[in-house]
Design a protein around this motif. Structure first.
Motif, PDB file in Angstrom:
ATOM      1  N   THR A   1     -36.296  -7.589 -25.190  1.00 51.27           N
ATOM      2  CA  THR A   1     -36.393  -6.347 -24.807  1.00 51.27           C
ATOM      3  C   THR A   1     -35.348  -5.870 -23.751  1.00 51.27           C
ATOM      4  O   THR A   1     -34.750  -4.634 -24.081  1.00 51.27           O
ATOM      5  N   LYS A   2     -35.344  -6.338 -22.735  1.00 48.85           N
ATOM      6  CA  LYS A   2     -34.115  -6.111 -21.908  1.00 48.85           C
ATOM      7  C   LYS A   2     -32.945  -5.837 -22.449  1.00 48.85           C
ATOM      8  O   LYS A   2     -32.081  -4.798 -22.368  1.00 48.85           O
ATOM      9  N   TRP A   3     -32.367  -6.918 -23.360  1.00 47.85           N
ATOM     10  CA  TRP A   3     -31.178  -6.755 -23.796  1.00 47.85           C
ATOM     11  C   TRP A   3     -31.100  -5.863 -24.832  1.00 47.85           C
ATOM     12  O   TRP A   3     -29.984  -5.212 -25.163  1.00 47.85           O
ATOM     13  N   PHE A   4     -31.969  -5.592 -25.530  1.00 44.30           N
ATOM     14  CA  PHE A   4     -32.274  -4.285 -26.670  1.00 44.30           C
ATOM     15  C   PHE A   4     -31.965  -3.153 -26.012  1.00 44.30           C
ATOM     16  O   PHE A   4     -31.258  -2.402 -26.392  1.00 44.30           O
ATOM     17  N   ILE A   5     -32.596  -2.954 -24.680  1.00 40.36           N
ATOM     18  CA  ILE A   5     -32.407  -1.669 -24.003  1.00 40.36           C
ATOM     19  C   ILE A   5     -31.136  -1.521 -23.564  1.00 40.36           C
ATOM     20  O   ILE A   5     -30.266  -0.417 -23.676  1.00 40.36           O
ATOM     21  N   ILE A   6     -30.252  -2.701 -23.041  1.00 43.57           N
ATOM     22  CA  ILE A   6     -28.936  -2.579 -22.498  1.00 43.57           C
ATOM     23  C   ILE A   6     -27.946  -2.108 -23.811  1.00 43.57           C
ATOM     24  O   ILE A   6     -27.310  -1.407 -23.502  1.00 43.57           O
ATOM     25  N   VAL A   7     -28.103  -2.914 -24.836  1.00 40.33           N
ATOM     26  CA  VAL A   7     -27.243  -2.459 -26.033  1.00 40.33           C
ATOM     27  C   VAL A   7     -27.406  -0.855 -26.524  1.00 40.33           C
ATOM     28  O   VAL A   7     -26.344  -0.181 -26.477  1.00 40.33           O
ATOM     29  N   CYS A   8     -28.772  -0.570 -26.634  1.00 35.88           N
ATOM     30  CA  CYS A   8     -28.933   0.909 -26.979  1.00 35.88           C
ATOM     31  C   CYS A   8     -28.360   1.760 -25.893  1.00 35.88           C
ATOM     32  O   CYS A   8     -27.843   2.960 -26.254  1.00 35.88           O
ATOM     33  N   VAL A   9     -28.585   1.554 -24.466  1.00 38.18           N
ATOM     34  CA  VAL A   9     -28.162   2.520 -23.424  1.00 38.18           C
ATOM     35  C   VAL A   9     -26.710   2.553 -23.634  1.00 38.18           C
ATOM     36  O   VAL A   9     -26.213   3.670 -23.500  1.00 38.18           O
ATOM     37  N   LEU A  10     -26.150   1.517 -23.969  1.00 36.08           N
ATOM     38  CA  LEU A  10     -24.530   1.493 -24.152  1.00 36.08           C
ATOM     39  C   LEU A  10     -23.893   2.573 -25.415  1.00 36.08           C
ATOM     40  O   LEU A  10     -23.051   3.074 -25.084  1.00 36.08           O
ATOM     41  N   ILE A  11     -24.901   2.227 -26.457  1.00 35.16           N
ATOM     42  CA  ILE A  11     -24.408   3.236 -27.462  1.00 35.16           C
ATOM     43  C   ILE A  11     -24.692   4.521 -27.133  1.00 35.16           C
ATOM     44  O   ILE A  11     -23.792   5.526 -27.325  1.00 35.16           O
ATOM     45  N   TRP A  12     -25.848   4.682 -26.579  1.00 35.78           N
ATOM     46  CA  TRP A  12     -26.155   6.371 -26.030  1.00 35.78           C
ATOM     47  C   TRP A  12     -25.106   6.995 -25.105  1.00 35.78           C
ATOM     48  O   TRP A  12     -24.642   8.040 -25.648  1.00 35.78           O
ATOM     49  N   VAL A  13     -24.490   6.189 -24.340  1.00 38.49           N
ATOM     50  CA  VAL A  13     -23.626   6.486 -23.478  1.00 38.49           C
ATOM     51  C   VAL A  13     -22.108   6.751 -24.226  1.00 38.49           C
ATOM     52  O   VAL A  13     -21.437   7.907 -24.113  1.00 38.49           O
TER      53      VAL A  13
ATOM     54  N   LEU B   1      -8.527  17.534 -26.375  1.00 36.31           N
ATOM     55  CA  LEU B   1      -9.002  16.091 -26.753  1.00 36.31           C
ATOM     56  C   LEU B   1      -8.069  15.084 -26.163  1.00 36.31           C
ATOM     57  O   LEU B   1      -8.652  13.912 -25.781  1.00 36.31           O
ATOM     58  N   TRP B   2      -6.882  15.376 -26.116  1.00 38.27           N
ATOM     59  CA  TRP B   2      -5.765  14.062 -25.396  1.00 38.27           C
ATOM     60  C   TRP B   2      -6.234  13.846 -24.177  1.00 38.27           C
ATOM     61  O   TRP B   2      -5.923  12.678 -23.731  1.00 38.27           O
ATOM     62  N   VAL B   3      -6.762  14.801 -23.356  1.00 35.49           N
ATOM     63  CA  VAL B   3      -7.381  14.524 -22.100  1.00 35.49           C
ATOM     64  C   VAL B   3      -8.511  13.941 -22.140  1.00 35.49           C
ATOM     65  O   VAL B   3      -9.028  12.984 -21.257  1.00 35.49           O
ATOM     66  N   ALA B   4      -9.470  14.691 -22.936  1.00 32.09           N
ATOM     67  CA  ALA B   4     -11.184  14.238 -22.793  1.00 32.09           C
ATOM     68  C   ALA B   4     -11.275  12.866 -23.302  1.00 32.09           C
ATOM     69  O   ALA B   4     -12.202  12.034 -22.539  1.00 32.09           O
ATOM     70  N   VAL B   5     -10.531  12.292 -24.516  1.00 35.21           N
ATOM     71  CA  VAL B   5     -10.790  11.006 -24.821  1.00 35.21           C
ATOM     72  C   VAL B   5     -10.516   9.695 -23.761  1.00 35.21           C
ATOM     73  O   VAL B   5     -11.295   9.133 -23.300  1.00 35.21           O
ATOM     74  N   PRO B   6      -9.321   9.819 -23.115  1.00 29.91           N
ATOM     75  CA  PRO B   6      -9.026   8.853 -22.047  1.00 29.91           C
ATOM     76  C   PRO B   6      -9.904   8.995 -20.984  1.00 29.91           C
ATOM     77  O   PRO B   6     -10.655   7.930 -20.429  1.00 29.91           O
ATOM     78  N   VAL B   7     -10.225  10.092 -20.592  1.00 32.60           N
ATOM     79  CA  VAL B   7     -11.179  10.245 -19.325  1.00 32.60           C
ATOM     80  C   VAL B   7     -12.706   9.825 -19.643  1.00 32.60           C
ATOM     81  O   VAL B   7     -13.285   8.920 -19.035  1.00 32.60           O
ATOM     82  N   HIS B   8     -13.137  10.187 -20.911  1.00 32.83           N
ATOM     83  CA  HIS B   8     -14.607   9.732 -21.181  1.00 32.83           C
ATOM     84  C   HIS B   8     -14.526   8.141 -21.605  1.00 32.83           C
ATOM     85  O   HIS B   8     -15.485   7.465 -21.383  1.00 32.83           O
ATOM     86  N   LEU B   9     -13.548   7.800 -22.036  1.00 29.72           N
ATOM     87  CA  LEU B   9     -13.340   6.225 -22.072  1.00 29.72           C
ATOM     88  C   LEU B   9     -13.421   5.405 -20.777  1.00 29.72           C
ATOM     89  O   LEU B   9     -13.753   4.193 -20.640  1.00 29.72           O
ATOM     90  N   ALA B  10     -12.706   6.020 -19.841  1.00 30.25           N
ATOM     91  CA  ALA B  10     -12.770   5.380 -18.508  1.00 30.25           C
ATOM     92  C   ALA B  10     -14.031   5.597 -17.963  1.00 30.25           C
ATOM     93  O   ALA B  10     -14.482   4.579 -17.214  1.00 30.25           O
ATOM     94  N   LEU B  11     -14.698   6.730 -18.091  1.00 28.77           N
ATOM     95  CA  LEU B  11     -16.020   6.783 -17.557  1.00 28.77           C
ATOM     96  C   LEU B  11     -17.260   5.630 -18.215  1.00 28.77           C
ATOM     97  O   LEU B  11     -17.849   4.921 -17.663  1.00 28.77           O
ATOM     98  N   PHE B  12     -17.009   5.536 -19.570  1.00 28.48           N
ATOM     99  CA  PHE B  12     -17.888   4.497 -20.297  1.00 28.48           C
ATOM    100  C   PHE B  12     -17.078   3.083 -19.889  1.00 28.48           C
ATOM    101  O   PHE B  12     -18.322   2.428 -19.377  1.00 28.48           O
ATOM    102  N   GLY B  13     -15.959   2.922 -19.295  1.00 28.57           N
ATOM    103  CA  GLY B  13     -15.667   1.655 -19.248  1.00 28.57           C
ATOM    104  C   GLY B  13     -16.271   1.305 -17.597  1.00 28.57           C
ATOM    105  O   GLY B  13     -16.484   0.229 -17.210  1.00 28.57           O
TER     106      GLY B  13
END
Length: 519
Positions: A326-338, A474-486
């Motif tokens: 359950t712990k790792w299930f939640i971690i994977v799902c949270v990553l997908i959500w973000v 979009l050219w600015v949004a995508v790198p910024v959002h990928l950086a936040l996810f990283g």
């Protein structure tokens, strides 16, 4: 292979097939939103597919879960006994499916009038045939899972999706464009046989029906040895175990589909300027498909987990294993959500080919959260299946469905389709909490509650903050959002560093080659 690794391996195998299949199936979204630029054209599809989901639960009667349970109990029994369980499970489903679909097929006109989609009788008839086929093949697919015939399962699912997507491309793009004289005008004389504009979006039902009918050929080996058999005592035992599961699944499906069944009827006229209620339903229904990424993780896990945990029911380590899973299930799902929520601007342009559909993207993060919480509920609900207290599952899901229906009735007239998303998320949260509290009483599991709450809150705050500062380019949004996810992933890895260290140490030791001192 350890039990945890076995579950992870099976989840990965089912997950790869499910993800690839859904990605191919997801190709239908840009195809359909390209073919039908006006969202109102897709309203009947959204609503009828909702009813198909409801009927499929009734047709299968919860016998998939009963089949897993009874097969687990008979693992030391002769093959003849296992075949008897398969025969009786499938026979019950065949009897229900054939009888019910004949009735629905014959009542197509009254049904279309009741749904307020006059002239779409063929859609209802194709839907009746489609749900019967899906129900009948459900038990053979369950047999493949019980017998761990993953390759056959994967091949069948993939083949079906490829066929369905190809038929959609043919009907909605090639045949439609030829009919409209956009190219291959030499085929114009036969274009009427290839495409009928009166059917239009109904070709999605036809493509699905033709593709699913081929299951009888593709998985014919899973039907091997079947003969129609209804034994009174054993059939009653199967139904007695399955019926509460069916009620639970029915309430669960209604919980998922209430929004699509209610939205068009509860939305006040003119709530969204310039949009009819049919158009709003089409927008919401197609934006909702972006939450499929969360459904992928949940469905992949369920395919592997159902037979796995039933086989581990008597193991004394089962509660600890369930807690870690359950712990790792939640971690994977949270990553997908973000990941999905931060990049909706890009995903919206990729999959919703008509701009008219993208106005509803703001509901997606809430729908993803609702799916995440519902996935956790599914994950921790094994306690009432393993302890044969399935009535609690029915109670929890009925309460959740009542909450969903009540909140939809209250919120749709006030905040439109956002009310659907709020209702779904709140209902999923209530179901999850109830399941956890009751589970700790009857089947205690040492869940990692603190880490789960921490990940959910931090992910929610990050998503909320990013939506408060939209980036138009979009050219600015995508790198910024990928950086936040990283950054979010990096923080999560740091928090879980003590978990990763032993695994990395074992990996390093495994890669070390022994030195031969005699050379």
């Amino acid at each position: 292979m350890s039990t945890f690794k076995k579950l992870a391996s099976d989840t990965a195998l089912y997950g790869i097939s499910t993800i690839l299949a859904r990605l191919l199936n997801y190709a239908l979204v840009p195809i359909q939103t390209y073919a039908f630029q006006k969202p109102s054209a897709m309203a009947s599809n959204v609503e009828l597919y909702g009813w198909i989901g409801v009927l499929l639960v009734v047709y299968t009667l919860g016998l998939e879960t009963a089949f897993f349970r009874f097969m687990a109990r008979s693992k030391d029994q002769p093959v003849a006994e296992k075949n008897r369980i398969f025969n009786q499970s499938l026979s019950i489903v065949v009897l229900i499916s054939v009888t019910s679909s004949i009735v629905l097929y014959s009542l197509a006109t009254p049904i279309t009038n009741w749904l307020d989609y006059p002239g779409q009788e063929r859609f209802v008839q194709w839907s009746a045939l489609l749900v019967a086929i899906d129900a009948i093949v459900a038990i053979p697919f369950a047999r493949l899972r019980v017998e761990n015939r993953v390759r056959e399962f994967v091949t069948a699912r993939m083949t079906n999706i490829i066929i369905v997507v190809a038929l959609n491309v043919f009907f909605l793009i090639i045949a439609k464009d030829i009919y409209e004289g956009k190219y291959l005008t030499a085929l114009q004389p036969v274009a009427d046989f290839m495409y009928d504009p009166k059917i239009g979006p109904g070709y999605t039902f036809l493509a699905n029906l033709l593709g699913n009918a081929l299951y009888f050929i593709i998985i014919r080996s899973a039907f091997a040895g079947f003969r129609f058999e209804l034994n009174g005592p054993q059939s009653r035992a199967l139904i007695a175990y399955a019926f509460p599961i069916m009620l639970t699944n029915l309430a669960s499906v209604l919980n998922l589909l209430t929004d699509r069944l209610f939205l068009r009827h509860l939305l006040p006229p003119g709530f969204y300027p310039g949009l009819s209620s049919e158009a709003v339903l089409g927008i919401y229904g197609n934006c909702l498909k972006l939450s499929v990424f969360m459904a992928l993780a949940i469905q992949s896990f369920k395919f592997a987990a159902d037979p796995f945990f039933f086989s581990q029911a008597e193991d004394k380590n089962a509660p600890a294993l369930l807690a870690n899973v359950t712990k790792w299930f939640i971690i994977v799902c949270v990553l997908i959500w973000v990941a999905v929520s931060l990049n909706l601007d890009l995903l919206g342009q990729l999959f919703l080919r008509s701009k008219a559909y993208r106005v509803g993207l703001d509901v997606v993060p809430l729908l993803l959260l609702g799916n995440l919480l519902l996935g956790v509920y599914y994950n921790i609900s094994f306690w009432f299946k393993l302890s044969d207290k399935t009535g609690y599952g029915t109670l929890i899901t009925v309460i959740g469905t009542a909450v969903t229906i009540g909140l939809n009735l209250l919120l749709i007239p006030v905040i439109g389709y956002m009310g659907c998303a709020v209702a779904f998320s709140v209902s999923s949260l209530i179901m999850m909490v109830m399941c956890y509290v009751l589970g700790e009483k009857y089947y205690p599991v040492p869940y990692h509650v603190r880490s789960a709450v921490g990940y959910l809150l931090s992910a929610g705050l990050l998503i909320y903050a990013s939506w408060q500062f939209p980036i138009a380019d979009l050219w600015v949004a995508v790198p910024v959002h990928l950086a936040l996810f990283g950054l979010f992933v990096g923080v999560m890895i740091f928090v879980e560093r003590d978990t990763f260290r032993p695994a990395l140490a074992r990996l390093r030791n495994r890669n070390k080659k022994p030195v031969n001192l005699g050379q």
